[in-house]
Design a protein around this motif. Structure first.
Motif, mmCIF file in Angstrom:
data_model
loop_
_atom_site.group_PDB
_atom_site.id
_atom_site.type_symbol
_atom_site.label_atom_id
_atom_site.label_comp_id
_atom_site.label_asym_id
_atom_site.label_seq_id
_atom_site.Cartn_x
_atom_site.Cartn_y
_atom_site.Cartn_z
ATOM 1 N N SER A 25 -6.451 8.569 2.907
ATOM 2 C CA SER A 25 -4.993 8.413 2.863
ATOM 3 C C SER A 25 -4.261 9.682 3.302
ATOM 4 C CB SER A 25 -4.550 8.012 1.452
ATOM 5 O OG SER A 25 -4.670 9.097 0.556
ATOM 6 N N ARG A 38 0.850 -1.198 0.000
ATOM 7 C CA ARG A 38 0.000 0.000 0.000
ATOM 8 C C ARG A 38 0.881 1.242 0.000
ATOM 9 N NH1 ARG A 38 -4.800 2.405 2.683
ATOM 10 N NH2 ARG A 38 -5.202 3.972 1.113
ATOM 11 N N LYS A 39 0.768 2.042 -1.012
ATOM 12 C CA LYS A 39 1.546 3.274 -1.133
ATOM 13 C C LYS A 39 0.705 4.439 -0.620
ATOM 14 C CE LYS A 39 4.952 1.296 -3.323
ATOM 15 N NZ LYS A 39 5.627 0.373 -2.484
ATOM 16 N N ARG A 73 -11.508 6.925 -0.158
ATOM 17 C CA ARG A 73 -10.195 6.283 0.019
ATOM 18 C C ARG A 73 -9.063 7.290 -0.153
ATOM 19 N NH1 ARG A 73 -12.831 2.185 -2.673
ATOM 20 N NH2 ARG A 73 -11.965 2.794 -4.691
ATOM 21 N N GLU A 129 -8.879 -0.888 3.371
ATOM 22 C CA GLU A 129 -7.496 -0.979 3.838
ATOM 23 C C GLU A 129 -7.380 -2.130 4.826
ATOM 24 O OE1 GLU A 129 -4.154 1.884 5.947
ATOM 25 O OE2 GLU A 129 -6.017 2.732 5.208
#
Length: 180
Positions: free
Chosen positions: A68, A24-25, A64, A116
């Motif tokens: 982040s 996951r970036k 999403r 996530e």
């Protein structure tokens, strides 16, 4: 490119879960120090729904993306952080909801309402709040931002716990009941 959600937690091994987490970036919000501050006019409701200026954000990809960029400061204020600006965001309870859990090889993997996956452990502890009659369990996700464990996931944890209602994940021990 279309969004492909991660597979069902129950079908994954711990190495597969760890690889998904590592892949996951996320934006490096911890490195950004924006000087401009404003109000995002956004609210995350206790049920996990996101609103902007009174209207619900219905596009999961937008949620999403915003998720982040979340950061929570020492005073408990949540922020959307970019390199150029940080915007306050109101959060009624927790920014995320943990909607599923899987226990694999001594680790608890949680799926959030944003798809996530987070592994509970020393860096992502579980914290019990409330009281013994009405406990609430939270998972630290990142940057001070938490996920509330929903009722069905909490019941899954109760089934995994021993008689003392405690669990271990990645060597860290957590109680499902708040201390008195």
């Amino acid at each position: 490119m279309p969004y492909v959600p991660p597979p069902d937690l129950a079908t994954l091994s711990l190495p597969e879960i760890a690889a998904l987490v590592a892949a996951r970036k996320l934006p490096p919000v911890e490195q950004w120090q924006p000087q401009a501050v404003s109000d995002s006019l956004m609210v995350i409701k206790a049920d996990g729904r996101w609103f902007h200026d009174g209207g619900e954000i219905r596009r999961p990809a937008m949620v999403r993306t915003f998720a982040s960029l979340l950061w929570r400061d020492q005073a408990g204020q949540h922020w959307l952080v970019t390199p150029f600006e940080k915007q306050a965001i109101a959060v009624e309870d927790a920014a995320f909801i943990a909607t599923d859990v899987s226990e694999q090889d001594g680790a608890l993997a949680f799926r959030l309402n944003t798809d996530e996956i987070v592994l509970a452990g020393p860096d992502n502890p579980l914290t019990a709040r409330g009281d013994a009659e009405t406990p609430a369990l939270y998972l630290l996700v990142r940057h001070g931002v938490e996920a509330r464990i929903n009722r069905s996931t909490w019941l899954q944890l109760v089934e995994l716990a021993g008689d003392d209602l405690c669990l271990t994940s990645q060597g860290a021990r957590f109680s499902l009941v708040p201390s008195a």
